[in-house]
Design an enzyme around this catalytic site. Structure first.
Site, PDB file in Angstrom:
ATOM      1  CB  ILE A  62      -1.011   0.084   1.310  1.00 45.11           C
ATOM      2  CG1 ILE A  62      -2.308  -1.053   0.931  1.00 45.11           C
ATOM      3  CG2 ILE A  62      -1.596   1.291   1.391  1.00 45.11           C
ATOM      4  CD1 ILE A  62      -2.965  -1.365   2.410  1.00 45.11           C
ATOM      5  CB  VAL A  65       0.337   1.429  -4.632  1.00 38.02           C
ATOM      6  CG1 VAL A  65      -0.546   2.037  -5.477  1.00 38.02           C
ATOM      7  CG2 VAL A  65       0.908  -0.158  -5.198  1.00 38.02           C
ATOM      8  CD  GLU A  66      -2.600   5.265  -1.243  1.00 38.88           C
ATOM      9  OE1 GLU A  66      -2.408   6.251  -1.725  1.00 38.88           O
ATOM     10  OE2 GLU A  66      -3.627   4.495  -1.459  1.00 38.88           O
ATOM     11  CB  SER A  67       3.526   7.565  -0.496  1.00 43.24           C
ATOM     12  OG  SER A  67       4.219   6.657   0.231  1.00 43.24           O
TER      13      SER A  67
END
Length: 194
Positions: A62, A65-67
């Site tokens: 997560i 993918v997010e940051s």
């Protein structure tokens, strides 16, 4: 002429064999993969994931993918930090945990961002009967949207029907996180020791 052709073929076969051996060595060791799938804050991720009964490789996926592991990341919509939390969502989960609201600058601190992000994801899992695919869709597309998709049979929430997620961004997000979780679980050691 025949001798030089035979010699050239032998050299080509040797070169091809060397390339195959090098490619196998690279694919079997985690180091090259770690360049493509970095990891920071591993102890913190393990601690928070364990507390929420989550797989640490899911949390790492997560975050990636997010940051892309940028603690100072800010999305165009205003989500902040490693797990890209909206300030209102961070406040909501903090209050639900019995804590004070969060200063927006605190969302750039890995300890706070990962803690709140993991707790928020765990809350989504609880709402959606521990279905990680649905929780991932809600993390990205919003729990209200996902609930509407499920209630109106637009999407059944299964892994096999991710392609039915109506928001392209959310569909791609879920696919990326699911794929990257598998990679993170293979290339890193996720100690469960205290």
């Amino acid at each position: 002429m025949l001798y030089s052709l035979s010699r050239a073929i032998r050299r080509l076969l040797l070169l091809a064999t060397a390339v195959i051996i090098i490619a196998l060595a690279v694919s079997l060791t985690p180091y090259p993969w770690r360049l493509l799938y970095p990891l920071s804050h591993q102890e913190l991720i393990i601690k928070e994931a364990r507390a929420a009964k989550l797989d640490p490789s899911l949390v790492a996926a997560i975050i990636n993918v997010e940051s892309h592991w940028q603690t100072s990341a800010i999305s165009s919509k205003g989500a902040k930090g490693l797990m890209q939390l909206m300030p209102t969502t961070a406040d909501w989960i903090a209050i639900k945990l019995g804590k004070d609201t969060v200063n927006e600058q605190d969302l750039f601190l890995p300890e706070i961002n990962i803690h709140l992000g993991v707790c928020y994801f765990a809350d989504l899992l609880a709402q959606f009967n521990n279905n990680a695919t649905i929780a991932l869709a809600a993390y990205n597309g919003g729990r209200g949207n996902v609930k509407n998709w499920l209630d109106s049979d637009v999407w059944d929430g299964s892994d096999d029907t991710i392609e039915s997620i109506p928001f392209g961004e959310t569909r791609r997000y879920v696919q990326k996180v699911v794929t990257q979780q598998k990679i993170y679980s293979r290339i890193y050691k996720w100690s469960t020791d205290s």
